[in-house]
Write a protein that holds these residues in place. Structure first.
Motif, PDB file in Angstrom:
ATOM      1  N   UNK A   4      -4.886  -5.475  -8.264  1.00  0.00           N
ATOM      2  CA  UNK A   4      -4.538  -4.068  -8.086  1.00  0.00           C
ATOM      3  C   UNK A   4      -5.806  -3.236  -8.001  1.00  0.00           C
ATOM      4  N   UNK A   5      -5.791  -2.246  -7.101  1.00  0.00           N
ATOM      5  CA  UNK A   5      -6.901  -1.301  -7.023  1.00  0.00           C
ATOM      6  C   UNK A   5      -7.132  -0.666  -8.388  1.00  0.00           C
ATOM      7  N   UNK A  44      -9.704  -6.896   5.231  1.00  0.00           N
ATOM      8  CA  UNK A  44      -9.641  -8.261   5.736  1.00  0.00           C
ATOM      9  C   UNK A  44     -10.495  -8.432   6.985  1.00  0.00           C
ATOM     10  N   UNK A  51      -8.505 -13.855 -12.298  1.00  0.00           N
ATOM     11  CA  UNK A  51      -7.153 -13.621 -11.791  1.00  0.00           C
ATOM     12  C   UNK A  51      -7.003 -13.691 -10.271  1.00  0.00           C
ATOM     13  N   UNK A  52      -7.984 -13.289  -9.451  1.00  0.00           N
ATOM     14  CA  UNK A  52      -7.735 -13.364  -8.001  1.00  0.00           C
ATOM     15  C   UNK A  52      -7.480 -14.791  -7.483  1.00  0.00           C
ATOM     16  N   UNK A  59      -9.992 -11.336  -0.366  1.00  0.00           N
ATOM     17  CA  UNK A  59      -9.255 -10.093  -0.103  1.00  0.00           C
ATOM     18  C   UNK A  59      -8.743  -9.493  -1.408  1.00  0.00           C
ATOM     19  N   UNK A  60      -8.132 -10.331  -2.232  1.00  0.00           N
ATOM     20  CA  UNK A  60      -7.595  -9.868  -3.510  1.00  0.00           C
ATOM     21  C   UNK A  60      -8.695  -9.277  -4.385  1.00  0.00           C
ATOM     22  N   UNK A  61      -9.832  -9.948  -4.428  1.00  0.00           N
ATOM     23  CA  UNK A  61     -10.921  -9.497  -5.291  1.00  0.00           C
ATOM     24  C   UNK A  61     -11.501  -8.182  -4.787  1.00  0.00           C
ATOM     25  N   UNK A  79      -8.096 -15.412   1.317  1.00  0.00           N
ATOM     26  CA  UNK A  79      -7.040 -14.730   0.565  1.00  0.00           C
ATOM     27  C   UNK A  79      -7.562 -14.239  -0.788  1.00  0.00           C
ATOM     28  N   UNK A 113     -10.116  -5.915  -2.955  1.00  0.00           N
ATOM     29  CA  UNK A 113      -9.140  -4.828  -3.082  1.00  0.00           C
ATOM     30  C   UNK A 113      -9.246  -4.104  -4.425  1.00  0.00           C
ATOM     31  N   UNK A 114      -9.579  -4.830  -5.484  1.00  0.00           N
ATOM     32  CA  UNK A 114      -9.657  -4.203  -6.810  1.00  0.00           C
ATOM     33  C   UNK A 114     -10.713  -3.114  -6.887  1.00  0.00           C
ATOM     34  N   UNK A 115     -11.773  -3.276  -6.106  1.00  0.00           N
ATOM     35  CA  UNK A 115     -12.935  -2.395  -6.251  1.00  0.00           C
ATOM     36  C   UNK A 115     -13.182  -1.506  -5.036  1.00  0.00           C
ATOM     37  N   UNK A 116     -12.264  -1.503  -4.045  1.00  0.00           N
ATOM     38  CA  UNK A 116     -12.541  -0.776  -2.807  1.00  0.00           C
ATOM     39  C   UNK A 116     -11.442   0.232  -2.520  1.00  0.00           C
ATOM     40  N   UNK A 117     -11.772   1.278  -1.753  1.00  0.00           N
ATOM     41  CA  UNK A 117     -10.752   2.275  -1.438  1.00  0.00           C
ATOM     42  C   UNK A 117     -10.173   2.060  -0.034  1.00  0.00           C
ATOM     43  N   UNK A 118     -10.763   1.181   0.762  1.00  0.00           N
ATOM     44  CA  UNK A 118     -10.275   0.948   2.134  1.00  0.00           C
ATOM     45  C   UNK A 118      -8.877   0.328   2.114  1.00  0.00           C
ATOM     46  N   UNK A 119      -8.146   0.440   3.249  1.00  0.00           N
ATOM     47  CA  UNK A 119      -6.833  -0.205   3.300  1.00  0.00           C
ATOM     48  C   UNK A 119      -6.989  -1.703   3.557  1.00  0.00           C
ATOM     49  N   UNK A 120      -5.903  -2.440   3.349  1.00  0.00           N
ATOM     50  CA  UNK A 120      -5.988  -3.901   3.326  1.00  0.00           C
ATOM     51  C   UNK A 120      -6.407  -4.496   4.676  1.00  0.00           C
ATOM     52  N   UNK A 176      -2.693   0.426  -4.272  1.00  0.00           N
ATOM     53  CA  UNK A 176      -2.427  -0.722  -3.393  1.00  0.00           C
ATOM     54  C   UNK A 176      -2.678  -2.007  -4.164  1.00  0.00           C
ATOM     55  N   UNK A 190       0.834  -1.212   0.000  1.00  0.00           N
ATOM     56  CA  UNK A 190       0.000   0.000   0.000  1.00  0.00           C
ATOM     57  C   UNK A 190       0.860   1.250   0.000  1.00  0.00           C
ATOM     58  N   UNK A 229     -12.543   2.614  -8.906  1.00  0.00           N
ATOM     59  CA  UNK A 229     -12.492   3.315  -7.628  1.00  0.00           C
ATOM     60  C   UNK A 229     -12.268   4.803  -7.887  1.00  0.00           C
TER      61      UNK A 229
END
Lengths: 256, 256, 256, 256
Positions: free
Chosen positions: B87-88, C33, C55-56, C18-20, C15, C22-29, B175, B67, B93
């Motif tokens: 990847x974000x 999770x 891919x995820x 989380x990967x999926x 896991x 992350x692609x569409x969200x602005x929150x931190x990891x 991130x 991140x 987003x």
């Protein structure tokens, strides 16, 4: 955007037909190849498509020169991992007067395009200012560390633009050489000629497909988005809803 | 920059030792694994390094959360093709208040950092303005085509930010989740821990290496730039000239 | 044939979710999770399947121990290139009393199995005779070149079995460790669980699939031959004609 | 063993020089290519070798026809994963009179070669006997299930040889088409031209290297085992101890 087919495996369709025939025949390779008239090559390629035997098409590769595309496009195309890329480096090539890509929806709107162009100009101005400040700073350091003027200048320039480029926008134009084998290209066309693909990589994929069709019409006869091959859309609730138009578009593209 | 080791293959060193032992032994796998005391695992891993047998280390993978890194770094890391990335997305987003990365050499200079920050602010302002203009334009079109208000709004937003992002700078923070197997990681460290690597990906590689060393110290005992393994620099006339310092840096990094 | 799931990425489904996400969200990891309850993980995995976002699932890998399979199977499985293999070496491991695989259709026929077993015995006898002749020959050469007895013996043995193995049959049993990520596994199951696949690799694929389903039931809920996912057969004129039986077979396999 | 260079990317060295130059230049691709005289191409390729910039050489591929090699060799070459293979199928092509490879050390010894040839004959006899038994068995089953005579015969034959091949030896000759890009070929030569490589794949690698050198002498000027490039052996205690002879062998091979 300028797309050129720089080179490709010679006689791509005959090469593939040889590979395919070899799997099922006991004759030696010379004999196999002698027997491959253009009609038989066509027949083999159609058979491969029908039974979904994808591996023989890997034997041929196509190398494209791509210019005047954005760094956004670069981020997308380099995610295709079964491919080889050589890309103009922002670390080594100074962008003192960069070209940039304008999205058609922005170009099409007076207010938007004005704001957009001003921002591009501001990016390049800031890039140049930062590069100058950093060059001076690094030149001083390298000289103090004992480098002669010429060396210090060269090293300072490289180190300066490496950081100055952080202000460059996604719109910044780049150029590259891309090589893919035909199997990887089929996958690329399947994803990037789809109506849901982003406009710039969609435009690139269409241009690449047209060049492929010219070079190897039978090989790429069914290439394109999934709907072109399957006669229906596999995207479920994400479907664009226009698969019939898409099919007819690619039929036309291949006639040209 | 925040780097976390999200997960990895359990007992990575034992898994690798099992794979390596299997190649040269006639015993069955259960028996092989029972015999693998921690001392023997260590012995096997050292032997693999000595004879340069790289393939067994592919069996274990490491997944990192990364991140606060720039889109410039993204462009570099995704060129490693034996790896998996999530990847974000800048297409999905909205970046209405994006974070950005500042190069240390810029942060370190009052004049540079002022210009830099202004340019970042100008980028985000323009992004927001363009997004608004395009949203309004697309909302009108989708409504006229018969979409209900909610659908039209959702589709207009996506289509708008897809184009507005063209003004976003390389500095823009992103991130990602990255998974590599240990063999691909060794190659990554070899290239990106080198003194000649660009500062941001170098910093990332160092952080990843430290996390790997904590999780599997024997496996990564020799990881790092080529000079750490070879005791000399293979870069020829491009050498940084400081390989002794580099070797001692990585010795320390692994002690922590 | 013995197949074991040696290890796999811990919490594979979380896991991937989380990967999926992350692609569409602005929150931190970390925040992403924390929010992932088992129900949400299931929801994400089903969504991925629905929209075909593959891919995820690459972020998680599964490592199998495989024993008692033929060298014919080895030739087939190693053609899957997105995978890591460690295989018992016929160059290093002497096969003085090798085990072998008997095809069920041969085992099932008295006359055939008798001929088959005699041929296996004859192979191993010839292997041993050739190994002895070559060991003696090479030992003499190495001794004459100045090697001491122990070294000459070791080198002679290796050089001898390297050539003696040319008489070993495809039936010869081998063992291996294989690691694939879930995306590559999906492709493997798609091809090798198909009714048209050869019996031995089909049996292996079924066993691997069952182990995967136990470890990650939601992830592999739709895994199997294409007909299981599509409810119809895509093989055209090569179809086995029994896709309904196949679908019900895999439904049962996943219940166990 | 017969090895032919079936086809390759046209003007391989110019293509690579274009890719390399593009990374560091701001000119457009047409202009870049126009400026590439044969002397400049040579200069670029030498520079790439010097600074170890490997990725541009990926853009060119070489396709080989390989015949009269053993199934042992097939097992080794298919472990190179950055490559495309089309191989004669033992499931589809009946081996009623197969050719086989004889290791030179066996051919060279009267007693050994006699035993060897008898075993080959016994393998083929058993293969034919088993194929006949199984064909009859399956033909009966397929006919009873309602297939017409012609269909039942075809299906019975395929199913029979699929199992009969279990008795075929590693020595059994096969043929294939193999395509690799130049970077993958460099790695292949590095491992398989080494004095420690097994004799058959070593012989193949030497023949492939010679063909490459004829087609692109500057590109492959440094290709071969590691010692050829480094002037010393990196194999540690596994070294063959004859690196000077090896270096002079490859110098000669490239002169021819």
């Amino acid at each position: 955007m300028k797309v050129t087919l720089i080179t490709h495996t010679p006689e791509p369709e005959k090469t593939i037909a040889t590979a395919a025939k070899l799997c099922y025949a006991s004759a030696d390779i010379d004999t196999l190849m002698e027997g491959l008239t253009p009609e038989k090559v066509d027949g083999f390629l159609k058979m491969l498509t029908d039974i979904g035997h994808e591996s023989p098409v890997e034997h041929v590769t196509f190398t494209f020169g791509i210019e005047g595309v954005s760094r956004s496009l670069l981020a997308q195309i380099t995610r295709h991992r079964i491919a080889s890329f050589s890309v103009q480096s922002q670390r080594y090539v100074e962008e003192s007067h960069f070209e940039f890509v304008t999205p058609p929806e922005i170009a099409d709107n007076k207010e938007a395009v004005k704001i957009y162009n001003e921002q591009m100009q501001s990016s390049i101005d800031t890039y140049n200012k930062l590069a100058d400040i950093l060059k001076e700073k690094h030149f001083k350091t390298f000289t103090e560390l004992g480098d002669d003027e010429k060396t210090a200048k060269r090293k300072a320039q490289k180190k300066a633009i490496e950081d100055a480029r952080f202000v460059l926008p996604n719109a910044c134009a780049t150029k590259m050489l891309v090589t893919m084998n035909a199997r990887s290209l089929m996958n690329f066309f399947s994803l990037r000629c789809c109506n849901r693909a982003q406009w710039e990589i969609h435009e690139l994929a269409d241009k690449m497909l047209r060049l492929c069709v010219e070079a190897a019409p039978t090989l790429f006869a069914n290439a394109g988005p999934s709907c072109v091959r399957e006669g229906r859309c596999p995207e479920g609730k994400m479907a664009c809803g226009k698969y019939k138009d898409v099919i007819s578009k690619y039929k036309k593209l291949k006639e040209v």
